[in-house]
Structures are given as structure tokens and as C-alpha cells.
Design a protein around this motif. Structure first.
Motif, PDB file in Angstrom:
ATOM      1  N   ASN A 179    -102.623  96.651  62.619  1.00  0.00           N
ATOM      2  CA  ASN A 179    -101.674  96.493  61.420  1.00  0.00           C
ATOM      3  C   ASN A 179    -101.849  94.681  60.257  1.00  0.00           C
ATOM      4  O   ASN A 179    -101.031  94.424  61.317  1.00  0.00           O
ATOM      5  N   THR A 180    -101.887  95.444  58.627  1.00  0.00           N
ATOM      6  CA  THR A 180    -102.030  93.912  58.138  1.00  0.00           C
ATOM      7  C   THR A 180    -100.453  94.121  57.641  1.00  0.00           C
ATOM      8  O   THR A 180    -100.417  92.943  56.723  1.00  0.00           O
ATOM      9  N   THR A 181     -99.222  95.174  57.840  1.00  0.00           N
ATOM     10  CA  THR A 181     -97.640  94.924  57.335  1.00  0.00           C
ATOM     11  C   THR A 181     -97.277  94.895  58.368  1.00  0.00           C
ATOM     12  O   THR A 181     -97.233  95.999  59.549  1.00  0.00           O
ATOM     13  N   SER A 182     -96.389  94.429  58.346  1.00  0.00           N
ATOM     14  CA  SER A 182     -94.757  94.331  59.275  1.00  0.00           C
ATOM     15  C   SER A 182     -94.425  95.474  59.310  1.00  0.00           C
ATOM     16  O   SER A 182     -93.755  96.124  57.822  1.00  0.00           O
ATOM     17  N   PRO A 183     -94.122  96.112  60.457  1.00  0.00           N
ATOM     18  CA  PRO A 183     -93.021  97.308  60.284  1.00  0.00           C
ATOM     19  C   PRO A 183     -91.573  97.319  59.948  1.00  0.00           C
ATOM     20  O   PRO A 183     -90.114  97.680  59.698  1.00  0.00           O
ATOM     21  N   ARG A 184     -91.383  95.392  60.345  1.00  0.00           N
ATOM     22  CA  ARG A 184     -89.732  94.915  59.442  1.00  0.00           C
ATOM     23  C   ARG A 184     -90.171  95.056  58.262  1.00  0.00           C
ATOM     24  O   ARG A 184     -90.508  94.040  57.707  1.00  0.00           O
ATOM     25  N   THR A 185     -88.850  95.104  57.590  1.00  0.00           N
ATOM     26  CA  THR A 185     -89.122  95.375  56.179  1.00  0.00           C
ATOM     27  C   THR A 185     -87.982  94.196  55.673  1.00  0.00           C
ATOM     28  O   THR A 185     -87.945  94.012  53.811  1.00  0.00           O
ATOM     29  N   THR A 186     -86.879  94.084  56.287  1.00  0.00           N
ATOM     30  CA  THR A 186     -85.829  93.989  55.723  1.00  0.00           C
ATOM     31  C   THR A 186     -84.985  93.238  57.053  1.00  0.00           C
ATOM     32  O   THR A 186     -85.091  93.768  58.209  1.00  0.00           O
ATOM     33  N   TYR A 187     -84.025  92.351  56.473  1.00  0.00           N
ATOM     34  CA  TYR A 187     -83.555  92.034  57.690  1.00  0.00           C
ATOM     35  C   TYR A 187     -82.209  91.150  57.077  1.00  0.00           C
ATOM     36  O   TYR A 187     -81.801  91.045  56.045  1.00  0.00           O
ATOM     37  N   GLU A 238     -75.501  88.435  52.926  1.00  0.00           N
ATOM     38  CA  GLU A 238     -76.808  88.985  52.212  1.00  0.00           C
ATOM     39  C   GLU A 238     -78.040  89.295  52.653  1.00  0.00           C
ATOM     40  O   GLU A 238     -77.877  89.460  54.206  1.00  0.00           O
ATOM     41  N   ILE A 239     -79.236  89.799  52.599  1.00  0.00           N
ATOM     42  CA  ILE A 239     -79.683  90.561  52.817  1.00  0.00           C
ATOM     43  C   ILE A 239     -81.327  90.287  52.877  1.00  0.00           C
ATOM     44  O   ILE A 239     -81.167  90.192  50.892  1.00  0.00           O
ATOM     45  N   VAL A 240     -82.532  89.914  53.058  1.00  0.00           N
ATOM     46  CA  VAL A 240     -83.661  90.086  52.817  1.00  0.00           C
ATOM     47  C   VAL A 240     -84.400  90.956  52.828  1.00  0.00           C
ATOM     48  O   VAL A 240     -84.412  91.535  53.487  1.00  0.00           O
ATOM     49  N   THR A 241     -85.397  91.405  52.055  1.00  0.00           N
ATOM     50  CA  THR A 241     -86.477  92.025  52.063  1.00  0.00           C
ATOM     51  C   THR A 241     -87.851  90.862  52.245  1.00  0.00           C
ATOM     52  O   THR A 241     -87.757  90.133  52.206  1.00  0.00           O
ATOM     53  N   THR A 242     -88.990  92.157  51.974  1.00  0.00           N
ATOM     54  CA  THR A 242     -90.106  91.049  51.927  1.00  0.00           C
ATOM     55  C   THR A 242     -89.955  90.533  50.886  1.00  0.00           C
ATOM     56  O   THR A 242     -90.898  90.408  50.823  1.00  0.00           O
ATOM     57  N   ARG A 243     -89.559  91.292  49.516  1.00  0.00           N
ATOM     58  CA  ARG A 243     -89.927  90.652  48.503  1.00  0.00           C
ATOM     59  C   ARG A 243     -88.454  89.871  47.765  1.00  0.00           C
ATOM     60  O   ARG A 243     -88.774  88.886  47.294  1.00  0.00           O
ATOM     61  N   TRP A 244     -87.184  90.378  48.103  1.00  0.00           N
ATOM     62  CA  TRP A 244     -86.346  89.783  48.213  1.00  0.00           C
ATOM     63  C   TRP A 244     -84.936  89.219  48.478  1.00  0.00           C
ATOM     64  O   TRP A 244     -85.113  89.467  50.266  1.00  0.00           O
ATOM     65  N   LYS A 245     -84.315  88.566  48.665  1.00  0.00           N
ATOM     66  CA  LYS A 245     -83.046  87.715  48.787  1.00  0.00           C
ATOM     67  C   LYS A 245     -81.813  88.010  47.829  1.00  0.00           C
ATOM     68  O   LYS A 245     -82.162  87.970  46.733  1.00  0.00           O
ATOM     69  N   LEU A 246     -81.025  88.893  48.538  1.00  0.00           N
ATOM     70  CA  LEU A 246     -79.494  89.146  47.966  1.00  0.00           C
ATOM     71  C   LEU A 246     -78.389  88.305  48.471  1.00  0.00           C
ATOM     72  O   LEU A 246     -79.130  88.668  49.398  1.00  0.00           O
TER      73      LEU A 246
END
Length: 251
Positions: A118-126, A132-140
Motif C-alpha cells: 500500500n502507498t498510504t498508511s491505515p493509520r490516519t490519526t493519532y 492534542e490530536i494529529v492527522t495526516t495533515r493537521w495538528k490541533l
């Protein structure tokens, strides 16, 4: 310094193999005092404090198509548990925890990503922490003050560290509809130089809702609520905390 890698051939390899030509080893780094050029360092929640490098090595033939390549897919340290368990044919669902009403194991199998299937990870958020939360693009982040808002430089510690440590620098998050909030676009600003919550209020709203849901899965327990926990740690773990409720009858 490379000494660890030089010692690897002398170590037992996983998958019940002593032969490095057929084994597979996963190494995950630690966010140390310096993660230049990323912002922050150890004990900070900027990328310099939570983003680390990792590598997979060994003679396992399944690694051949991706040998020598670089992958920027998101992998949480918790994912190695589910990944290696799946690789070994072990179900990593925790039935005891589920029976006790605890949150499920927060791990996903990322081996297809590691192997290039796969070229993308099944993990999209942690979920970094309750603020605090992080997605593939954003950090809040939802704290008023974020410490460690500086880059350590190529060499750190250095002559200025004693009076100008990275952790002493701070960013104050602006107040908004959700209270103090900092938003970073990691896809376009991995160094976290621009706080963009005012430009993307809809992203803030969505991530705040997601963060509130993630908080429901957070399990915490105080080590100080039962004196027996402290005494057990002192007697059996050399002064450190560890499992104790179900172990005293066996020790």
C-alpha cells in the motif's frame, strides 16, 4: 554512532531465526533532546518531540521490493504491536481488557505499508494526549501555552543550552470559540512555523469534535490511590511502579 547497527549480526533475530539473511528487524527511534530541524525536542509536543525516524532491516525476501527506499507514511509506536502480532499469526485483540470494560488496543497492522503493498498508511490519526490530536495533515493543540517552541540547531546541547534551552521557548495559542487552540498544517509546514487556526475554523471544529471522541477512550489511573501499590513497587520492583493487583499471590 553506528555501533548499534554493527552489533546487530550478533543478536538473535525474530521469527525464530538466528540467520540474519532470513530475519526482519524493526527499529523505532526516540524523540531525544535534538530533532533538528523540527521544532521542539524532548518533553515538548511539537514535531521535534513526537516525530521520530525508524527503519526495518534484515534478509527477509518480502523486503526486497522496498529495500533502500524511504516511506513517510504515518506509523504510531503502538502499531508495531499489532503489526508484529499479525505477522506472527497472533490475534492482538485483548479479551481480558474488553471484559473489564477497557478501551480496545490502539494498534493497526501497517505491514502492507512497510512492504510497499500500500502507498498510504491505515493509520490516519493519532491521539497524542487529552489536549492534542494529529492527522495526516493537521495538528490541533488545546493548551494556552505550548513549551519547546524553538529548533535546537544542528548541534545540541551546545554552549547556549544552559541559559537558552529549547524547552524555555513557548508559543501562546490564540483564544477562539473552543478556548485556546493552536492549529498547524503539517503537510505544508512540518516545522510548525505558522499557527493557522484563524484561517481554518472549519478544521478546528472538526478536529475538536474528533478530539472529544478520542478522550472517551483515554484510560488513566492514579498510582497514589492505594498505598499497597506504592509498597508493592518498593518491595518487588526496586522502587518503580508496575503491575501488582493480580501478582501478589504469585510472589
Amino acid at each position: 554512532d553506528g555501533q548499534g547497527c554493527k552489533a546487530l549480526p550478533a543478536l538473535p533475530m525474530p521469527l525464530n531465526s538466528q540467520d540474519q539473511d532470513h530475519g526482519c528487524m524493526c527499529f523505532n527511534g526516540e524523540a531525544g533532546a535534538n530533532n533538528y530541524p523540527l521544532t521542539g525536542g524532548k518533553y515538548s509536543y511539537f514535531e521535534g518531540g513526537i516525530r521520530v525516524n525508524a527503519f526495518v532491516s534484515g534478509g527477509w525476501k518480502a523486503l526486497d521490493p522496498v529495500r533502500g527506499t524511504k516511506n513517510n507514511g504515518m506509523i504510531h509506536i503502538a502499531d508495531w504491536y499489532g503489526t508484529l502480532a499479525t505477522l506472527a499469526g497472533v490475534d492482538f485483540f485483548d479479551t481480558s481488557a474488553a471484559a473489564a470494560g477497557l478501551p480496545p488496543v490502539d494498534s493497526v497492522d501497517v505491514m502492507p505499508l512497510v512492504l510497499g503493498l500500500n502507498t498510504t498508511s491505515p493509520r490516519t490519526t493519532y491521539f497524542v494526549r487529552k489536549d492534542e490530536i494529529v492527522t495526516t495533515r493537521w495538528k490541533l493543540a488545546t493548551e494556552k501555552t505550548l513549551h519547546g517552541y524553538a529548533s535546537a540547531g544542528p548541534a545540541y546541547p551546545n554552549a547556549s543550552t544552559s541559559h537558552d534551552a529549547v524547552f524555555n521557548h513557548a508559543l501562546h495559542c490564540p483564544e477562539g470559540a473552543h478556548g485556546p487552540v493552536c492549529l498547524f498544517d503539517l503537510e505544508n509546514d512540518v516545522l510548525e512555523q505558522k499557527e493557522v487556526s484563524a484561517q481554518y475554523p472549519e478544521v478546528v471544529d472538526a478536529l475538536m469534535a474528533q478530539l472529544k471522541e478520542e478522550r472517551k477512550t483515554l484510560y488513566t489511573v492514579s498510582h497514589k490511590t492505594d498505598p499497597k501499590c506504592v509498597s508493592f513497587g518498593q518491595e518487588h520492583y526496586g522502587g518503580y511502579y508496575g503491575p501488582w493487583l493480580d501478582l501478589d499471590e504469585h510472589l
